[in-house]
Design an enzyme around this catalytic site. Structure first.
Site, mmCIF file in Angstrom:
data_model
loop_
_atom_site.group_PDB
_atom_site.id
_atom_site.type_symbol
_atom_site.label_atom_id
_atom_site.label_comp_id
_atom_site.label_asym_id
_atom_site.label_seq_id
_atom_site.Cartn_x
_atom_site.Cartn_y
_atom_site.Cartn_z
ATOM 1 N N ASP A 74 0.772 -1.270 -0.065
ATOM 2 C CA ASP A 74 -0.145 0.018 -0.016
ATOM 3 C C ASP A 74 0.853 1.413 0.016
ATOM 4 O O ASP A 74 0.228 2.218 0.401
ATOM 5 C CB ASP A 74 -0.945 -0.045 1.330
ATOM 6 C CG ASP A 74 -2.239 -0.965 1.129
ATOM 7 O OD1 ASP A 74 -1.923 -1.920 0.153
ATOM 8 O OD2 ASP A 74 -3.082 -0.685 1.879
ATOM 9 N N CYS A 113 -4.004 -5.732 -3.490
ATOM 10 C CA CYS A 113 -2.835 -6.739 -3.185
ATOM 11 C C CYS A 113 -3.045 -8.119 -3.985
ATOM 12 O O CYS A 113 -2.308 -8.661 -4.457
ATOM 13 C CB CYS A 113 -2.644 -6.676 -1.883
ATOM 14 S SG CYS A 113 -3.955 -6.812 -0.631
ATOM 15 N N HIS A 174 -0.678 -13.770 1.063
ATOM 16 C CA HIS A 174 -2.158 -13.464 0.488
ATOM 17 C C HIS A 174 -2.488 -14.032 -0.876
ATOM 18 O O HIS A 174 -3.047 -13.199 -1.348
ATOM 19 C CB HIS A 174 -2.208 -11.825 0.554
ATOM 20 C CG HIS A 174 -3.749 -11.222 0.653
ATOM 21 N ND1 HIS A 174 -3.975 -10.061 0.778
ATOM 22 C CD2 HIS A 174 -4.794 -11.941 1.016
ATOM 23 C CE1 HIS A 174 -5.317 -9.887 1.039
ATOM 24 N NE2 HIS A 174 -5.681 -10.974 1.397
ATOM 25 N N HIS A 381 0.698 -1.799 -5.178
ATOM 26 C CA HIS A 381 -0.230 -0.886 -5.697
ATOM 27 C C HIS A 381 -0.156 0.532 -5.305
ATOM 28 O O HIS A 381 0.655 0.746 -4.186
ATOM 29 C CB HIS A 381 -1.930 -1.301 -5.670
ATOM 30 C CG HIS A 381 -1.891 -1.892 -4.513
ATOM 31 N ND1 HIS A 381 -2.375 -0.931 -3.430
ATOM 32 C CD2 HIS A 381 -2.124 -2.871 -3.947
ATOM 33 C CE1 HIS A 381 -2.739 -1.484 -2.222
ATOM 34 N NE2 HIS A 381 -2.865 -2.780 -2.577
#
Length: 620
Positions: A74, A113, A174, A381
């Site tokens: 992030d 993500c 993730h 991102h």
């Protein structure tokens, strides 16, 4: 003796007339092939062929660089000093850029993500692997879900592993864990080419830190709470009516209604009420080491693991992917950095991450590996504009670029840092303003490792080495497709002959409140439905002159408008023809919590353990 092989070989081929029996035996001994010595003497041609083959193998192994990949979570492009921030201190990332190459148009394949990291690992748009979503859940919500990076996808870690690299992922994954049972680990990093894993199979969320407001699917939780309260109030009303004689209702009906309400409450609260235990865990390889994790010591443990891996594998070659938990909310920051920045808790967290980058680079230097290590830093991102606590912002800054995390088309959601260093191979203090992608890392590291990419599927990434080394002036990317879930929101066209960089937006999110720069009411922008605006004709920008996407062009202001839109639409049609149907990993079913898939270090549902302990060797 093996270390003298190149010198011995040089002597043999430089002095063929003087090559005698002793020289041949010596050469064969150098190559650990004593048994072939006598046969080689009688067959010099065979020996020469064998020698060239052995030398190629030796040179190939010696020339393979170590590969260090670092990814923030992030992080906004504007949060880094070398990208224009003069109030946040990021000296280690800035130094990395000064010693290498900085990309100014480095684009993630998705604004969230899970799909972005899937594209990074596979070199393919998320829609190709089933990691795009047609629902409002665009990331994996549970470790105990069945969705994840499909086992049939080939990651760059798998390619490098096949080329003799020792591979490790330290930090955030993730990409899912299980498919059919709580221990099949079909989506696990070790099933995707990594030899070693230490970190979170999920991601940091507010629920991981005691005392933080819940964040995960907050609107759904609020709806379930409302339904539960309505059911409880109905049961209470019926009970009072029965006892007072106001209602003619049977006890069996009241008990049945109460039981259904209780089961409904348990069905959702058993997941959302225990997020900290289900999702906030640390794993070492296949074993759970902390459940729930203690986020305040995670940074120290991750840094320690990264440094230890470098020290253990300094003889290489190795691939180390450090996937930071920073700077995702709840911004867990150690005391050493709290209150030290000029931008509150978020700034503290960024500066702590930069310090961690510096320590990892120091470990590379200390091991004498700097000149033989291909180093890369990026973010998955753009920054999360809507993240806040009360009136304090907790998300990143994306510089001049519009939008942020979860916005599939706007630059702020997909333009990220891209920094490379390899002393002696890549030029220093160099800036490249060409469109590149996180997916490009896949073919780039495969090339460096002399690996072979899969030939049975489309690879969307491009080898960056010619561009990074200055051997070519333009990126290989002509068109780039910007998805939000399964929905194509925008397309970029790099018209190399004219220098124009066109971008057409087919769909844009509706900001809340009106006139804001993000979706502050809902917390995230959605990809479809009533939350977006469809544009026909598309909004068109020339990013080469308007990178902030402020002034959309029209046929009246841009003579080439119709030509550009027509060419982009043909490219979209060609792109769609390359897509094939695949199972959707983020479907409602795959993305729901399933107790039988929940990783547990005890006997379910009593899942808690702490195998890490309070280390006396904390390094933060």
């Amino acid at each position: 003796m093996l270390g003298s092989t190149p010198l011995t070989a040089f002597f043999v081929f430089s002095h063929p007339k003087t090559m005698n029996e002793t020289a041949v035996v010596l050469l064969c001994e150098d190559l650990c092939m004593k048994n072939c010595a006598q046969e080689a003497i009688s067959n010099m041609n065979w020996l020469a062929i064998l020698l060239v083959s052995c030398l190629r193998t030796y040179a190939s192994s010696a020339s393979k660089p170590n590969i260090l990949l670092m990814m923030a979570d992030d992080l906004g492009l504007g949060d880094v000093g070398c990208y224009g921030n003069d109030t946040l201190r990021t000296p280690n990332i800035d130094q990395l850029a000064k010693e290498g190459v900085k990309l100014t148009q480095h684009i993630s394949a998705a604004p969230l993500c899970t799909p972005s990291r899937a594209a990074f690992l596979t070199g393919r748009y998320p829609i190709r692997s089933g990691m795009g979503s047609s629902t409002k859940h665009h990331v994996l919500f549970w470790i105990g879900g069945s969705g994840g990076l499909p086992p049939n996808e080939t990651t760059f870690a798998r390619i490098l592993q096949q080329q003799g690299y020792t591979t490790a992922l330290i930090g955030k994954w993730h990409q899912g864990v299980n498919c059919e049972s709580h221990s099949d680990h079909c989506h696990h990093p070790l099933n995707h080419g990594f030899d070693y894993f230490y970190g979170m199979p999920f991601t940091l969320v507010n629920e991981c830190q005691v005392g933080e407001d819940p964040f995960l699917n907050l609107q759904v939780q609020a709806k379930y709470w409302l339904y539960s309260q309505i059911i409880a109030l109905t049961v209470l009303t019926l009970l009072i009516g029965k006892l007072t004689g106001l209602f003619l209702v049977k006890w069996k009906a009241i008990i049945c209604f109460a039981l259904c309400g209780f089961l409904f409450f348990i069905s959702w609260f058993s997941s959302y009420g225990f997020v900290r235990y289900w999702n906030c865990i640390l794993m070492r390889n296949h074993d759970i080491s902390e459940q729930p994790m203690k986020p305040e010591r995670a940074a120290s443990n991750i840094l320690k693991e990264a440094i230890s891996f470098i020290e253990r594998n300094k003889n290489g070659p190795f691939l180390l992917f450090v996937s930071f938990l920073h700077v995702h909310t709840p911004l867990v920051t150690t005391e050493k950095f709290l209150g030290k920045s000029r931008h509150g808790l978020y700034g503290d967290n960024v500066e702590e991450m930069d310090w961690m980058v510096g320590r990892i680079l120091d470990a590379i230097d200390k091991a004498g590996l700097k000149n033989n290590t291909f180093t890369y830093f990026t973010s998955d991102h753009g920054g999360h504009l809507e993240a806040h606590k009360q009136n304090a912002p907790l998300g990143g800054w994306n510089g001049i670029y519009k939008g942020g995390k979860a916005m599939g088309g706007w630059e702020g959601g997909i333009r990220v840092p891209g920094i490379f260093r390899w002393p002696g191979v890549l030029p220093a203090d160099t800036v490249i303003d060409e469109p590149t992608s996180l997916m490009d890392i896949y073919p780039t590291v495969a090339h460096l490792a002399a690996g072979i990419m899969p030939q049975d599927r489309v690879i969307d990434g491009r080898n960056l080495m010619p561009l990074l080394q200055g051997k070519v002036q333009h990126s290989e990317h002509e068109f780039m497709f910007h998805y939000c879930g399964l929905y194509l929101h925008a397309v970029r066209w790099h018209q190399k002959d004219s220098g124009a960089l066109w971008k057409a937006h087919y769909t844009t999110p509706i900001f809340q409140p009106e006139g804001a720069g993000g979706c502050y009411i809902s917390g995230f922008c959605n990809c479809f439905g009533e939350d977006v605006t469809h544009h026909d004709p598309p909004l068109l920008f020339d990013l080469s002159s308007d990178p902030a996407e402020i002034k959309p062009l029209s046929p009246a202001t841009e003579p080439l408008f119709d030509t550009v839109i027509s060419r982009i639409e043909r490219a979209v049609q060609e792109h769609h023809r390359t897509l094939t149907p695949v199972p959707q990993q983020l479907s409602e079913y795959n993305n729901m919590w399933k107790p039988w898939l929940q990783p547990c270090c005890g006997t379910f549902p009593f899942c808690w353990c702490d195998k890490e302990g309070d280390s006396d060797q904390k390094i933060i």
